[in-house]
Design an enzyme around this catalytic site. Structure first.
Site, PDB file in Angstrom:
ATOM      1  N   CYS A 179       8.391   1.399  22.650  1.00  0.00           N
ATOM      2  CA  CYS A 179       8.525   2.681  23.382  1.00  0.00           C
ATOM      3  C   CYS A 179       7.683   3.806  22.779  1.00  0.00           C
ATOM      4  CB  CYS A 179       9.995   3.107  23.431  1.00  0.00           C
ATOM      5  SG  CYS A 179      10.618   3.772  21.861  1.00  0.00           S
ATOM      6  N   HIS A 232      -6.413   7.791  11.447  1.00  0.00           N
ATOM      7  CA  HIS A 232      -6.039   6.373  11.396  1.00  0.00           C
ATOM      8  C   HIS A 232      -4.556   6.173  11.089  1.00  0.00           C
ATOM      9  CE1 HIS A 232     -10.488   5.000  10.617  1.00  0.00           C
ATOM     10  NE2 HIS A 232     -10.263   5.361  11.853  1.00  0.00           N
ATOM     11  N   VAL A 262      -4.824   6.727   5.013  1.00  0.00           N
ATOM     12  CA  VAL A 262      -3.424   6.651   5.432  1.00  0.00           C
ATOM     13  C   VAL A 262      -2.494   7.072   4.284  1.00  0.00           C
ATOM     14  CG1 VAL A 262      -3.849   4.984   7.276  1.00  0.00           C
ATOM     15  CG2 VAL A 262      -3.397   4.146   4.957  1.00  0.00           C
ATOM     16  N   ARG A 265       0.837  -1.213   0.000  1.00  0.00           N
ATOM     17  CA  ARG A 265       0.000   0.000   0.000  1.00  0.00           C
ATOM     18  C   ARG A 265       0.866   1.255   0.000  1.00  0.00           C
ATOM     19  NH1 ARG A 265      -4.338   0.082   4.406  1.00  0.00           N
ATOM     20  NH2 ARG A 265      -5.074   1.802   3.120  1.00  0.00           N
TER      21      ARG A 265
HETATM   22  P1  OAD Z   1     -15.017   2.246   2.690  1.00  0.00           P
HETATM   23  O1  OAD Z   1     -14.356   1.361   1.681  1.00  0.00           O
HETATM   24  O2  OAD Z   1     -15.734   1.587   3.812  1.00  0.00           O
HETATM   25  O3  OAD Z   1     -16.063   3.208   1.959  1.00  0.00           O
HETATM   26  C1  OAD Z   1     -15.730   3.925   0.804  1.00  0.00           C
HETATM   27  C2  OAD Z   1     -16.922   4.784   0.413  1.00  0.00           C
HETATM   28  O4  OAD Z   1     -16.526   5.588  -0.684  1.00  0.00           O
HETATM   29  C3  OAD Z   1     -18.159   3.988  -0.018  1.00  0.00           C
HETATM   30  O5  OAD Z   1     -19.311   4.517   0.628  1.00  0.00           O
HETATM   31  C4  OAD Z   1     -18.228   4.215  -1.534  1.00  0.00           C
HETATM   32  O6  OAD Z   1     -19.569   4.280  -2.028  1.00  0.00           O
HETATM   33  C5  OAD Z   1     -17.541   5.559  -1.679  1.00  0.00           C
HETATM   34  N1  OAD Z   1     -16.856   5.754  -2.967  1.00  0.00           N
HETATM   35  C6  OAD Z   1     -16.210   4.841  -3.730  1.00  0.00           C
HETATM   36  N2  OAD Z   1     -15.690   5.409  -4.826  1.00  0.00           N
HETATM   37  C7  OAD Z   1     -16.007   6.737  -4.758  1.00  0.00           C
HETATM   38  C8  OAD Z   1     -15.775   7.858  -5.594  1.00  0.00           C
HETATM   39  N3  OAD Z   1     -15.078   7.767  -6.737  1.00  0.00           N
HETATM   40  N4  OAD Z   1     -16.269   9.061  -5.211  1.00  0.00           N
HETATM   41  C9  OAD Z   1     -16.982   9.179  -4.061  1.00  0.00           C
HETATM   42  N5  OAD Z   1     -17.240   8.156  -3.238  1.00  0.00           N
HETATM   43  C10 OAD Z   1     -16.763   6.950  -3.575  1.00  0.00           C
HETATM   44  O7  OAD Z   1     -13.878   3.256   3.211  1.00  0.00           O
HETATM   45  P2  OAD Z   1     -13.885   4.168   4.530  1.00  0.00           P
HETATM   46  O8  OAD Z   1     -15.241   4.627   4.880  1.00  0.00           O
HETATM   47  O9  OAD Z   1     -12.809   5.182   4.341  1.00  0.00           O
HETATM   48  O10 OAD Z   1      -9.662   1.829   8.766  1.00  0.00           O
HETATM   49  O11 OAD Z   1     -13.386   3.123   5.603  1.00  0.00           O
HETATM   50  C11 OAD Z   1     -13.202   3.550   6.935  1.00  0.00           C
HETATM   51  C12 OAD Z   1     -12.090   2.780   7.590  1.00  0.00           C
HETATM   52  O12 OAD Z   1     -12.334   1.369   7.453  1.00  0.00           O
HETATM   53  C13 OAD Z   1     -10.727   2.944   6.949  1.00  0.00           C
HETATM   54  O13 OAD Z   1     -10.047   4.099   7.395  1.00  0.00           O
HETATM   55  C14 OAD Z   1      -9.985   1.709   7.370  1.00  0.00           C
HETATM   56  C15 OAD Z   1     -11.097   0.693   7.122  1.00  0.00           C
HETATM   57  O14 OAD Z   1     -11.053  -0.458   7.875  1.00  0.00           O
HETATM   58  C16 OAD Z   1      -8.601   1.177   9.280  1.00  0.00           C
HETATM   59  O15 OAD Z   1      -7.870   0.463   8.615  1.00  0.00           O
HETATM   60  C17 OAD Z   1      -8.417   1.429  10.746  1.00  0.00           C
END
Ligand code: OAD
Length: 230
Positions: free
Chosen positions: A117, A106, A90, A56
């Protein structure tokens, strides 16, 4: 001047070629969360976890900001320190686009953290099991990423920003991961106008007074132009 807080998620970086987590074929369809995004997974198989984040990190280093990141950087030139971006991402695409008020709740692929540490330093492109902490020497280097079961970063500052915001926007996030998923409800109760810009309905879509559906690369520049023309 209006105080603005913008929460971003993986969807804002999708059009820069970085995969989201929960869309079809997303990262969590290819890897088990408990293997690559928990402290227990890292203890069990650090090699697997490092390979996942090395890949990544390499992808993120190649990626360039898309018009959505660029529009938010433009918004900051209009609103200055009244605008804060809280990102669950990230990658460093907000910074590459020129935004400076960015809180990485995150963590970041660019950071390394000592599991012994808590010392932090810039991550090399490739990390491996047994890498030593430059401060205490323990062979406990890990990516500076917040895993499930760990406390997100900057929370005190983020709640403070949310409680005083006039405008709260969530961009490209599915609303499935807390505490970020609770920000809209809190911001709304504290008096902010809440807007969601996302491709599909999020789980917490009802927490937003205004909803815009579409790809971030077109929605965000349009929205930013509206804000800057007021
Ligand atoms: P998700 O993969 O859960 O959600 C991505 C969102 O972006 C979805 O609702 C899609 O519909 C939308 N999406 C996709 N392509 C898009 C585009 N071109 N324009 C606009 N929207 C679009 O990702 P997050 O909500 O960021 O945490 O996930 C939250 C956290 O879950 C992440 O930070 C990560 C993950 O587990 C950790 O790793 C701690």
């Amino acid at each position: 001047m209006e105080k603005i807080v913008i929460l971003t998620g993986a969807g804002i970086s999708a059009e820069s070629g970085l995969g989201t987590f929960r869309d079809e074929g997303g990262l969590w369809a290819q890897h088990a969360i408990e293997d690559v995004a928990t402290p227990e997974g890292f203890a069990r198989d650090p090699g697997l976890v490092h390979r996942f984040y090395n890949a990544r990190r390499a992808q993120s280093a190649q990626a360039t900001p898309n018009p959505a990141h660029e529009a938010l950087a433009r918004l900051q030139t209009g609103f200055g320190d009244e605008l804060w971006i809280v990102t669950q991402n990230v990658d460093d695409l907000h910074e590459k686009a020129g935004s400076s008020n960015v809180l990485h709740m995150h963590g970041s692929l660019d950071g390394a953290l000592c599991g012994a540490c808590d010392h932090r330093w810039p991550a090399p492109l490739e990390m491996a099991p047994g890498d030593q902490c430059p401060d205490c020497g323990a062979p406990a280097a890990r990516p500076d990423i917040v895993w499930f079961g760990e406390m997100p970063y900057h929370m005190e500052r983020i709640w403070e920003l949310i409680e005083t915001a006039d405008l709260f926007a969530a961009i490209g996030t599915s609303g499935q991961v807390y505490p970020a998923a609770a920000f809209a409800q809190h911001a709304g109760r504290a008096g902010a106008h809440c807007v969601e810009l996302n491709l599909a309905d999020s789980v917490n879509a009802r927490d937003f007074a205004e909803t815009r559906r579409g790809p971030a690369s077109t929605l965000v520049p349009e929205w930013v132009d509206e804000l800057l023309s007021h």
